[in-house]
Design a protein around this motif. Structure first.
Motif, short mmCIF file in Angstrom:
data_model
loop_
_atom_site.label_atom_id
_atom_site.label_comp_id
_atom_site.label_asym_id
_atom_site.label_seq_id
_atom_site.Cartn_x
_atom_site.Cartn_y
_atom_site.Cartn_z
N PHE A 1 0.86 -1.19 0.00
CA PHE A 1 0.00 0.00 0.00
C PHE A 1 0.89 1.23 0.00
CE2 PHE A 1 -2.38 -3.41 1.97
CZ PHE A 1 -3.55 -3.39 1.23
N ALA A 2 1.02 1.85 -1.16
CA ALA A 2 1.94 2.98 -1.31
C ALA A 2 1.58 4.13 -0.37
CB ALA A 2 1.93 3.46 -2.76
N THR A 3 0.28 4.30 -0.11
CA THR A 3 -0.14 5.39 0.79
C THR A 3 -1.10 4.87 1.85
OG1 THR A 3 -2.09 6.00 -0.51
CG2 THR A 3 0.02 7.06 -1.12
N LYS A 4 -1.14 5.57 2.94
CA LYS A 4 -2.07 5.23 4.01
C LYS A 4 -3.51 5.45 3.54
CE LYS A 4 -2.87 6.12 8.94
NZ LYS A 4 -2.53 7.00 10.07
N ALA A 5 -3.71 6.43 2.66
CA ALA A 5 -5.05 6.68 2.12
C ALA A 5 -5.55 5.47 1.33
CB ALA A 5 -5.03 7.93 1.23
N GLU A 6 -4.67 4.87 0.54
CA GLU A 6 -5.05 3.67 -0.21
C GLU A 6 -5.41 2.53 0.74
OE1 GLU A 6 -3.35 0.66 -3.68
OE2 GLU A 6 -1.93 1.88 -2.52
N LEU A 7 -4.59 2.35 1.76
CA LEU A 7 -4.85 1.31 2.75
C LEU A 7 -6.18 1.56 3.44
CD1 LEU A 7 -4.17 -1.14 4.52
CD2 LEU A 7 -2.72 0.38 5.91
N GLY A 8 -6.41 2.77 3.88
CA GLY A 8 -7.66 3.11 4.56
C GLY A 8 -8.88 2.87 3.68
N ALA A 9 -8.78 3.24 2.41
CA ALA A 9 -9.90 3.03 1.49
C ALA A 9 -10.19 1.55 1.29
CB ALA A 9 -9.60 3.70 0.15
N VAL B 1 -15.99 0.46 11.90
CA VAL B 1 -14.93 1.15 11.15
C VAL B 1 -15.43 2.48 10.62
CG1 VAL B 1 -13.60 1.06 8.99
CG2 VAL B 1 -13.58 -0.90 10.53
N CYS B 2 -16.62 2.49 10.03
CA CYS B 2 -17.11 3.71 9.42
C CYS B 2 -17.63 4.72 10.43
CB CYS B 2 -18.16 3.38 8.37
SG CYS B 2 -17.42 2.47 6.99
N GLY B 3 -18.04 4.23 11.60
CA GLY B 3 -18.44 5.16 12.66
C GLY B 3 -17.27 5.97 13.16
N ILE B 4 -16.17 5.29 13.47
CA ILE B 4 -15.01 6.02 13.99
C ILE B 4 -14.38 6.89 12.90
CG2 ILE B 4 -13.31 4.16 13.64
CD1 ILE B 4 -12.14 5.06 16.43
N LEU B 5 -14.38 6.38 11.66
CA LEU B 5 -13.83 7.18 10.57
C LEU B 5 -14.75 8.36 10.24
CD1 LEU B 5 -12.38 4.46 8.18
CD2 LEU B 5 -11.12 5.99 9.71
N GLY B 6 -16.06 8.15 10.40
CA GLY B 6 -16.99 9.26 10.18
C GLY B 6 -16.70 10.42 11.12
N ALA B 7 -16.30 10.09 12.35
CA ALA B 7 -15.95 11.14 13.32
C ALA B 7 -14.70 11.90 12.90
CB ALA B 7 -15.75 10.53 14.70
N GLU B 8 -13.84 11.23 12.14
CA GLU B 8 -12.59 11.85 11.68
C GLU B 8 -12.67 12.36 10.24
OE1 GLU B 8 -8.75 9.74 13.32
OE2 GLU B 8 -10.10 8.22 12.48
N SER B 9 -13.83 12.30 9.63
CA SER B 9 -13.93 12.49 8.18
C SER B 9 -13.34 13.80 7.66
CB SER B 9 -15.37 12.33 7.70
OG SER B 9 -16.19 13.33 8.25
N GLU B 10 -13.41 14.84 8.42
CA GLU B 10 -12.88 16.12 7.94
C GLU B 10 -11.36 16.09 7.74
OE1 GLU B 10 -14.73 18.78 6.88
OE2 GLU B 10 -16.36 17.35 7.18
N SER B 11 -10.69 15.18 8.41
CA SER B 11 -9.23 15.12 8.28
C SER B 11 -8.78 13.94 7.39
CB SER B 11 -8.57 14.98 9.66
OG SER B 11 -8.91 13.73 10.25
N LEU B 12 -9.73 13.27 6.74
CA LEU B 12 -9.39 12.09 5.94
C LEU B 12 -9.29 12.42 4.46
CD1 LEU B 12 -11.75 9.43 7.57
CD2 LEU B 12 -9.32 9.83 8.03
N PRO B 13 -8.49 11.64 3.74
CA PRO B 13 -8.41 11.81 2.28
C PRO B 13 -9.76 11.51 1.62
CG PRO B 13 -6.59 10.48 3.09
CD PRO B 13 -7.54 10.65 4.24
N GLU B 14 -9.98 12.10 0.46
CA GLU B 14 -11.26 11.98 -0.24
C GLU B 14 -11.64 10.55 -0.56
OE1 GLU B 14 -14.81 12.58 -1.63
OE2 GLU B 14 -13.64 14.20 -0.72
N GLU B 15 -10.67 9.71 -0.95
CA GLU B 15 -11.01 8.33 -1.32
C GLU B 15 -11.57 7.55 -0.13
OE1 GLU B 15 -7.88 9.77 -1.58
OE2 GLU B 15 -6.39 8.17 -1.70
N ILE B 16 -11.16 7.89 1.07
CA ILE B 16 -11.71 7.23 2.26
C ILE B 16 -13.09 7.80 2.56
CG2 ILE B 16 -11.43 6.80 4.74
CD1 ILE B 16 -8.39 6.92 4.28
#
Length: 193
Positions: free
Chosen positions: A50-58, A105-120
């Motif tokens: 996974f070249a980027t953490k964004a790719e891994l997260g998605a 997974v999506c609940g906790i990421l939803g709380a962080e969504s403003e700081s996440l990459p668009e693909e996630i």
């Protein structure tokens, strides 16, 4: 971007580790070093898959959504009445939380969504949309069949149940496990029966 169905066994172990870390710490709470230690590989090996953490997260969210959707289909195929389908849905969240206070997974990421990459963010949106559509359909069928009753629309009730479950997990964690997710959801479901 990779698709979860194309993962090698090594990449799957990385995704498994990332999913667990996200459920406990959120996206911003772990690094590739954490994954490398947990999986027992070197950090460059994580980057190889996974070249980027964004790719891994998605990919984590994509796979989680797929598994959740399969669980919804199993509920449809094995549980007959709408109230029981809703309780089986609640069980999906309760079983997740029962694993050492893991969050959706999506609940906790939803709380962080403003700081996440668009693909996630796009994958998170897809998860919630699938859940709202499924819940709305179940509730609508229940309202039509008379097994559920409410003056609210199916989509309002679907949103309320999903929000209640995601929020219950957070409250439960804040209370260090002293919160009964099933009992909280039953208040809403019982009000519809």
């Amino acid at each position: 971007m990779k698709h979860f169905s194309e993962l090698t066994s090594s990449a799957t172990r990385i995704v498994d580790a990332a999913e667990g870390l996200i459920q406990h710490l959120g996206y911003n709470g772990f690094s590739y070093e954490d994954i490398a230690v947990q999986v027992g590989i070197r950090k460059p090996s994580v980057h190889h898959h996974f070249a980027t953490k964004a790719e891994l997260g998605a990919v984590v969210v994509q796979r989680y959504t797929h598994r959740f959707r399969e669980a919804l289909l199993r509920i449809e195929g094995t549980v007959i009445h709408a109230p029981n389908q809703l309780r089986a849905y609640v069980d999906l969240f309760a079983k997740t939380y029962a694993q050492d206070g893991r969050l959706c997974v999506c609940g906790i990421l939803g709380a962080e969504s403003e700081s996440l990459p668009e693909e996630i963010r796009g994958e998170i949106h897809r998860f919630f949309e699938i859940n709202i559509v499924w819940l709305s359909a179940v509730i609508e069928k229940g309202l039509s069949a008379g097994t559920l009753k409410s003056s609210r629309s199916a989509s309002e009730l679907a949103g309320a149940l999903l929000a209640l479950l995601e929020g219950s997990m957070l409250v439960g964690r804040g209370l260090k496990g002293g919160f009964d997710l099933r009992a909280a959801a039953d208040v809403l479901i019982s009000s519809m029966t």
